[in-house]
Design a protein around this motif. Structure first.
Motif, PDB file in Angstrom:
ATOM      1  N   ASP A   2      13.326  54.357-104.567  1.00  0.00           N
ATOM      2  CA  ASP A   2      13.780  52.969-104.508  1.00  0.00           C
ATOM      3  C   ASP A   2      14.840  52.760-103.431  1.00  0.00           C
ATOM      4  OD1 ASP A   2      12.147  52.187-106.688  1.00  0.00           O
ATOM      5  OD2 ASP A   2      13.641  52.964-108.092  1.00  0.00           O
ATOM      6  N   GLY A   3      15.134  53.811-102.678  1.00  0.00           N
ATOM      7  CA  GLY A   3      16.187  53.738-101.664  1.00  0.00           C
ATOM      8  C   GLY A   3      15.670  53.306-100.306  1.00  0.00           C
ATOM      9  N   PHE A   4      16.583  52.800 -99.479  1.00  0.00           N
ATOM     10  CA  PHE A   4      16.249  52.359 -98.123  1.00  0.00           C
ATOM     11  C   PHE A   4      17.264  52.924 -97.141  1.00  0.00           C
ATOM     12  CE2 PHE A   4      13.977  49.438-100.733  1.00  0.00           C
ATOM     13  CZ  PHE A   4      12.860  49.037 -99.988  1.00  0.00           C
ATOM     14  N   LEU A   5      16.762  53.339 -95.988  1.00  0.00           N
ATOM     15  CA  LEU A   5      17.591  53.933 -94.937  1.00  0.00           C
ATOM     16  C   LEU A   5      17.560  53.050 -93.699  1.00  0.00           C
ATOM     17  CD1 LEU A   5      19.141  56.478 -93.771  1.00  0.00           C
ATOM     18  CD2 LEU A   5      16.897  57.237 -92.960  1.00  0.00           C
ATOM     19  N   VAL A   6      18.740  52.790 -93.107  1.00  0.00           N
ATOM     20  CA  VAL A   6      18.839  52.052 -91.849  1.00  0.00           C
ATOM     21  C   VAL A   6      19.624  52.907 -90.866  1.00  0.00           C
ATOM     22  CG1 VAL A   6      19.899  50.066 -90.702  1.00  0.00           C
ATOM     23  CG2 VAL A   6      18.671  49.753 -92.863  1.00  0.00           C
ATOM     24  N   ASN A   7      19.112  53.038 -89.644  1.00  0.00           N
ATOM     25  CA  ASN A   7      19.804  53.821 -88.627  1.00  0.00           C
ATOM     26  C   ASN A   7      20.031  52.975 -87.386  1.00  0.00           C
ATOM     27  OD1 ASN A   7      20.963  55.821 -87.089  1.00  0.00           O
ATOM     28  ND2 ASN A   7      19.070  56.942 -86.692  1.00  0.00           N
ATOM     29  N   VAL A   8      21.318  52.722 -87.067  1.00  0.00           N
ATOM     30  CA  VAL A   8      21.693  52.013 -85.847  1.00  0.00           C
ATOM     31  C   VAL A   8      22.614  52.881 -84.995  1.00  0.00           C
ATOM     32  CG1 VAL A   8      21.370  49.662 -86.715  1.00  0.00           C
ATOM     33  CG2 VAL A   8      23.561  50.829 -87.105  1.00  0.00           C
ATOM     34  N   SER A   9      22.578  54.205 -85.206  1.00  0.00           N
ATOM     35  CA  SER A   9      23.469  55.099 -84.464  1.00  0.00           C
ATOM     36  C   SER A   9      22.716  55.754 -83.310  1.00  0.00           C
ATOM     37  CB  SER A   9      24.071  56.136 -85.407  1.00  0.00           C
ATOM     38  OG  SER A   9      23.063  56.929 -86.022  1.00  0.00           O
ATOM     39  N   ARG A  10      22.182  56.924 -83.546  1.00  0.00           N
ATOM     40  CA  ARG A  10      21.358  57.639 -82.577  1.00  0.00           C
ATOM     41  C   ARG A  10      20.163  58.237 -83.302  1.00  0.00           C
ATOM     42  NH1 ARG A  10      23.615  55.074 -79.278  1.00  0.00           N
ATOM     43  NH2 ARG A  10      24.720  55.796 -77.403  1.00  0.00           N
ATOM     44  N   GLY A  11      19.034  58.310 -82.619  1.00  0.00           N
ATOM     45  CA  GLY A  11      17.827  58.836 -83.237  1.00  0.00           C
ATOM     46  C   GLY A  11      17.962  60.267 -83.692  1.00  0.00           C
ATOM     47  N   SER A  12      18.775  61.042 -82.996  1.00  0.00           N
ATOM     48  CA  SER A  12      18.939  62.450 -83.320  1.00  0.00           C
ATOM     49  C   SER A  12      19.585  62.677 -84.682  1.00  0.00           C
ATOM     50  CB  SER A  12      19.784  63.141 -82.244  1.00  0.00           C
ATOM     51  OG  SER A  12      21.071  62.536 -82.160  1.00  0.00           O
ATOM     52  N   GLY A  59      11.805  52.731 -98.171  1.00  0.00           N
ATOM     53  CA  GLY A  59      11.561  52.131 -96.873  1.00  0.00           C
ATOM     54  C   GLY A  59      12.693  52.432 -95.918  1.00  0.00           C
ATOM     55  N   ALA A  60      12.532  51.998 -94.673  1.00  0.00           N
ATOM     56  CA  ALA A  60      13.532  52.281 -93.649  1.00  0.00           C
ATOM     57  C   ALA A  60      13.494  51.210 -92.571  1.00  0.00           C
ATOM     58  CB  ALA A  60      13.289  53.657 -93.025  1.00  0.00           C
ATOM     59  N   GLY A  61      14.611  51.094 -91.859  1.00  0.00           N
ATOM     60  CA  GLY A  61      14.721  50.251 -90.678  1.00  0.00           C
ATOM     61  C   GLY A  61      15.430  51.039 -89.599  1.00  0.00           C
ATOM     62  N   LEU A  62      14.780  51.236 -88.473  1.00  0.00           N
ATOM     63  CA  LEU A  62      15.348  52.046 -87.402  1.00  0.00           C
ATOM     64  C   LEU A  62      15.434  51.239 -86.106  1.00  0.00           C
ATOM     65  CD1 LEU A  62      13.378  55.437 -87.700  1.00  0.00           C
ATOM     66  CD2 LEU A  62      15.428  54.730 -88.948  1.00  0.00           C
ATOM     67  N   ASP A  63      16.592  51.286 -85.486  1.00  0.00           N
ATOM     68  CA  ASP A  63      16.724  50.753 -84.132  1.00  0.00           C
ATOM     69  C   ASP A  63      16.700  51.881 -83.115  1.00  0.00           C
ATOM     70  OD1 ASP A  63      17.261  48.573 -82.222  1.00  0.00           O
ATOM     71  OD2 ASP A  63      19.175  49.596 -81.929  1.00  0.00           O
ATOM     72  N   VAL A  64      16.868  53.095 -83.585  1.00  0.00           N
ATOM     73  CA  VAL A  64      16.915  54.276 -82.717  1.00  0.00           C
ATOM     74  C   VAL A  64      16.043  55.361 -83.334  1.00  0.00           C
ATOM     75  CG1 VAL A  64      19.196  53.829 -81.733  1.00  0.00           C
ATOM     76  CG2 VAL A  64      19.020  55.002 -83.918  1.00  0.00           C
ATOM     77  N   TYR A  65      15.536  56.242 -82.484  1.00  0.00           N
ATOM     78  CA  TYR A  65      14.664  57.296 -82.995  1.00  0.00           C
ATOM     79  C   TYR A  65      14.578  58.424 -81.978  1.00  0.00           C
ATOM     80  CZ  TYR A  65      11.750  54.053 -80.341  1.00  0.00           C
ATOM     81  OH  TYR A  65      11.284  53.201 -79.387  1.00  0.00           O
ATOM     82  N   GLU A  66      14.165  59.575 -82.446  1.00  0.00           N
ATOM     83  CA  GLU A  66      14.036  60.731 -81.571  1.00  0.00           C
ATOM     84  C   GLU A  66      12.921  60.504 -80.559  1.00  0.00           C
ATOM     85  OE1 GLU A  66      15.209  64.661 -83.850  1.00  0.00           O
ATOM     86  OE2 GLU A  66      13.774  63.544 -85.075  1.00  0.00           O
ATOM     87  N   GLY A  67      13.142  60.980 -79.342  1.00  0.00           N
ATOM     88  CA  GLY A  67      12.115  60.861 -78.311  1.00  0.00           C
ATOM     89  C   GLY A  67      12.092  59.539 -77.589  1.00  0.00           C
ATOM     90  N   GLU A  68      13.160  58.732 -77.713  1.00  0.00           N
ATOM     91  CA  GLU A  68      13.184  57.463 -76.987  1.00  0.00           C
ATOM     92  C   GLU A  68      12.956  57.702 -75.486  1.00  0.00           C
ATOM     93  OE1 GLU A  68      16.766  55.258 -77.640  1.00  0.00           O
ATOM     94  OE2 GLU A  68      16.715  55.508 -79.803  1.00  0.00           O
ATOM     95  N   PRO A  69      12.240  56.788 -74.790  1.00  0.00           N
ATOM     96  CA  PRO A  69      11.725  55.507 -75.287  1.00  0.00           C
ATOM     97  C   PRO A  69      10.295  55.570 -75.826  1.00  0.00           C
ATOM     98  CG  PRO A  69      11.452  55.583 -72.936  1.00  0.00           C
ATOM     99  CD  PRO A  69      12.104  56.894 -73.332  1.00  0.00           C
TER     100      PRO A  69
END
Length: 311
Positions: free
Chosen positions: A223-233, A251-261
């Motif tokens: 039931d948890g959700f993760l949001v990342n607005v820091s760095r994909g690493s 669920g999750a919301g990501l603005d950053v992720y590994e392997g950008e772009p």
């Protein structure tokens, strides 16, 4: 008086060129090819470098710039700057800490709301004529427990926004922060176990590589959700993908992720994640403010004054 030579290693818009051109002789090298050529051709003249945390500045490049005296990261991040090497040379270092914090915090809450309330999925359903009776109900955001990983400029602003939703607030960082409006957790795992939602706003770099690992994701639960607005690493992408596919994370919301772009291949096919292309800290007004902040840091440096945001 001759203007100092500035090497710019990141993309700029026209207004940025105008702003910086008033103060510097600008060498613009926003991609790998022009960067190598610029360092080789103009390195001996460069006194200032403007980069960001992702693009960085290497030790070899620093060695190719004998006149370099100031290196700045346009945003808050600086994980790929060769800091120790620069400090050994006596080079001043600065970043844009706090300048885009409001914008990033806004985006973090937007990602959280979109992920929890399934806004993109409901939008797509509505466009194809699917009405609410055929769709699952989604959780309420207000009143839940929000954990914040990293309680700096951004983390504090996330907390203030979340307080408006009546959330209980907790955080984990390297040490407790005086005056924090959230409860301190000594371990990240304990915070994740307590939280309904977890927002990651900690710096990138080796110390935070895969800080959000399988154990933390499992502690958040189905039931948890993760949001990342820091760095994909900071987030273990493989572990996140497994949990989202298995339903062991809601669920999750990501603005950053590994392997950008490059798009995160393990995640783009999933329907319980919202992705944005590293835009949390960008807006026209933020861009203007960050460039002016860098220019102010440089002006203070050449005037022999303390930097606004030293590293």
């Amino acid at each position: 008086m001759k203007k100092p030579c500035l090497l710019v290693l990141i993309p700029l818009v026209e207004s940025d060129h105008v702003e910086l051109g008033e103060r510097f002789e600008v060498i613009y090298a926003p991609d790998a090819d022009t960067r190598a050529q610029a360092v080789a051709r103009h390195g001996k003249d460069v006194r200032v470098v403007l980069t960001n945390g992702t693009t960085g500045l290497t030790a070899d490049e620093i060695d190719s710039m004998p006149a370099l005296e100031l290196a700045g990261a346009l945003g808050a991040g600086y994980e790929n700057l060769a800091l120790d090497h620069a400090r050994e040379r006596g080079i001043a270092l600065c970043n844009g800490a706090g300048v885009n914090a409001d914008c990033v915090a806004d985006h973090a809450l937007a990602l959280l709301l979109c992920a929890v309330r399934a806004v993109p999925q409901f939008d797509a359903a509505c466009r194809t004529g699917v009405w609410r009776d055929a769709l699952p109900m989604r959780p309420t955001v207000s009143g839940r427990r929000l954990g914040i990983v990293g309680y700096g400029h951004i983390g504090e602003k996330v907390a203030r926004r979340a307080a408006g939703f009546g959330m209980e607030l907790g955080y984990h960082s390297r040490r407790p922060r005086e005056g924090a409006m959230a409860r301190y957790f000594e371990t990240l795992l304990a915070l994740a176990q307590w939280s309904d939602f977890l927002v990651v706003a900690t710096p990138g770099g080796e110390q935070t590589q895969h800080l959000i690992d399988r154990a933390v994701i499992e502690a958040l639960g189905p039931d948890g959700f993760l949001v990342n607005v820091s760095r994909g690493s900071v987030v273990d992408t493989a572990a996140l993908a497994v949990a989202l596919k298995a339903g062991t994370l809601g669920g999750a919301g990501l603005d950053v992720y590994e392997g950008e772009p490059q798009p995160p291949a393990a995640l783009i096919g999933l329907d319980n994640i919202v992705l944005t292309p590293h835009v949390a800290g960008t807006s026209p007004d933020v861009r203007t403010a960050t460039v002016r902040h860098f220019a102010a840091n440089a002006a203070r440096h050449f005037a022999g004054e303390a930097l606004l945001t030293p590293l």
